[in-house]
Design an enzyme around this catalytic site. Structure first.
Site, PDB file in Angstrom:
ATOM      1  N   HIS A  49       0.601  -1.194   0.079  1.00 33.11           N
ATOM      2  CA  HIS A  49       0.025  -0.196  -0.330  1.00 33.11           C
ATOM      3  C   HIS A  49       0.549   1.274  -0.278  1.00 33.11           C
ATOM      4  O   HIS A  49       1.953   0.972   0.463  1.00 33.11           O
ATOM      5  CB  HIS A  49      -0.336  -0.146   1.562  1.00 33.11           C
ATOM      6  CG  HIS A  49      -1.807   0.886   1.203  1.00 33.11           C
ATOM      7  ND1 HIS A  49      -1.360   1.602   1.192  1.00 33.11           N
ATOM      8  CD2 HIS A  49      -3.062   1.065   0.826  1.00 33.11           C
ATOM      9  CE1 HIS A  49      -3.548   2.738   1.009  1.00 33.11           C
ATOM     10  NE2 HIS A  49      -4.164   1.990   0.647  1.00 33.11           N
ATOM     11  N   ASP A  94      -8.001  -4.617  -0.566  1.00 33.46           N
ATOM     12  CA  ASP A  94      -9.190  -4.925  -2.019  1.00 33.46           C
ATOM     13  C   ASP A  94      -8.822  -6.279  -2.415  1.00 33.46           C
ATOM     14  O   ASP A  94      -9.005  -7.445  -2.263  1.00 33.46           O
ATOM     15  CB  ASP A  94      -7.744  -4.568  -3.112  1.00 33.46           C
ATOM     16  CG  ASP A  94      -7.871  -2.644  -2.347  1.00 33.46           C
ATOM     17  OD1 ASP A  94      -8.765  -2.079  -2.584  1.00 33.46           O
ATOM     18  OD2 ASP A  94      -7.147  -1.981  -2.663  1.00 33.46           O
TER      19      ASP A  94
END
Length: 465
Positions: free
Chosen positions: A291, A353
């Site tokens: 991320h 996700d």
């Protein structure tokens, strides 16, 4: 010396607003990775420690104990609601879920192949024609009403976009259901029979909404703030946010996870694809890992993984066997990546996700709707950030600077004196961009005007519908 601004939590900030006047220099920060663009009290992220706070409350506690509308109230108002406050807020949202009947014509006008996010952008922008902000009214009330309308109508718009893609009748909202129950019913019910919403699936959707409600100054939120700085209509500002979110680098990541798992196919091929992910010359990317902000772990992924397993267990034999294979593949991929020195060293851990895509697939949400779900959830964050920006002191329209690398001033060159090819020795960055290509546009007959001949079957697409 530059003034230093001290936040409640987080690193101090150098105030560079007077830098140009004092030194003649601008700062250059592509992507705004080290730039504070605004002052905010809504969301805080500590990427190094894996912390996400909404108005000071940890996302882990909110996902565990709160409903999505409770989190909406918190983001909009700064405090958790009391029982009566939450009841009134839920009632307000419920009373604004319907769309004007004329909006149906907007949906009917889109082609069958239209992506749901494209429909969302168009329809949400069109809402600005139905709901305007009274410039002489009570601004606090006007903004509060706009916030409620946006939160309430987004599930209805999303479900209608989905039904439109299937050619099925639209399902109207039902006031007795909760926010998440209503959405699932509008998505999957038909006029022919009753539809019972599974409480575990409703809880899963509610959790997904909470985990995506706001995430500080990301690309789409910054887009909304920039659009709002011009005093644009709030519905148009939210449409701008959806447009930014639509990109695969932002809101499309969970869809990309499913596509990646489909590509990998089986557990025995995991080593091959991990090697490809390490190869910088290979276009394959390991989606759902790492991320931009979180450097150790994504706190949202912890809750999402837990919810994913609950959904799979609840559905049991009803679940598609292919999805079971996906889950096994995802778990094996996670384990392999987390024990691989290459990924561990680079702190490429599963993010939210990674498991949200599998959860949505298990519920029956098609991949084309994943980013739509994200947009629904993030609407409250956009609205809260937009509302906050309306109170900036002083309020300024966003106007970033640039590092100009184009040509310096040049003399005009008459058209008959211009070279056929640009000077190869020139180093202007603008020459690295693509040029107008008639053949690529289908212009098979470059001669136009009197005496031009266009052969039968030629294609001139410049004016085509």
């Amino acid at each position: 010396d530059l003034p230093i601004l001290t936040p409640t939590v987080g690193p101090p900030v150098l105030d560079v607003r007077g830098l140009y006047q004092r030194s003649g220099f601008f700062t250059h920060d592509p992507g705004f990775t080290t730039t504070s663009s605004c002052e905010s009290g809504i969301t805080y992220i500590d990427g190094g420690e894996g912390v996400l706070l909404h108005r000071g409350y940890n996302i882990m506690e909110l996902a565990e104990h709160a409903s999505y509308l409770e989190v909406c109230y918190l983001l909009l108002n700064g405090e958790l609601p009391t029982g009566p406050q939450l009841e009134r807020f839920e009632h307000s949202v419920t009373q604004h879920t319907m769309l004007n009947e004329k909006m149906k014509k907007f949906f009917d006008g889109f082609p069958d192949s239209a992506h749901p996010m494209g429909i969302m952008v168009g329809v949400l922008g069109a809402l600005s024609c139905f709901y305007s902000i009274d410039p002489v009214g009570d601004m606090e009330q006007e903004h509060a009403l706009a916030a409620v309308r946006l939160i309430a109508k987004m599930p209805t718009i999303a479900a209608m976009a989905y039904k439109r893609s299937l050619g099925k009748p639209y399902i109207y909202p039902m006031n007795k259901l909760s926010f998440s129950e209503n959405f699932l019913r509008m998505m999957f019910a038909t006029p022919c029979e009753d539809y019972e919403v599974d409480p575990v699936l409703a809880k899963a959707i509610d959790t997904i909404f909470i985990l995506h409600a706001d995430h500080e100054q990301n690309a789409s939120t910054s887009t909304v703030r920039i659009a709002g700085s011009s005093d644009a209509n709030p519905y148009a500002c939210m449409a701008c946010g959806i447009t930014s979110l639509w990109g695969p680098m932002h809101g499309g990541a969970n869809e990309a996870v499913i596509r990646m798992l489909e590509t990998i196919g089986s557990k025995d091929r995991i080593p091959e694809f991990l090697d490809r992910a390490k190869d910088k010359s290979d276009p394959f990317k390991l989606m759902g890992f790492g991320h931009r902000v979180y450097k150790n772990f994504d706190p949202r992924a912890v809750q999402m993984k837990k919810m994913c397993h609950e959904v799979i267990a609840t559905l049991g034999q009803r679940i598609d066997p292919i999805l079971h294979k996906f889950l096994e593949l995802a778990l094996a991929l996670e384990e392999a990546a987390l024990t691989d020195e290459y990924f561990v060293k680079r702190k490429l851990f599963p993010n939210v996700d990674f498991f949200s895509g599998i959860t949505l697939t298990a519920i029956g949400i098609p991949v084309e709707m994943f980013t739509v779900i994200f947009a629904m959830a993030r609407t409250v964050g956009w609205v809260a950030q937009w509302k906050e920006s309306m109170h900036d002191t002083p309020r300024r329209i966003s106007r970033p600077r640039q590092l100009y690398m184009g040509d310096a001033e040049r003399a005009w060159v008459p058209i008959d004196a211009r070279p056929d090819e640009p000077d190869a020795g020139r180093t202007s960055r603008r020459n690295s961009t693509s040029t107008f290509d008639e053949d690529a546009l289908g212009c098979q007959s470059p001669k136009v005007g009197p005496g031009a001949k266009i052969s039968t079957g030629s294609t001139l697409k410049l004016g085509a519908y």
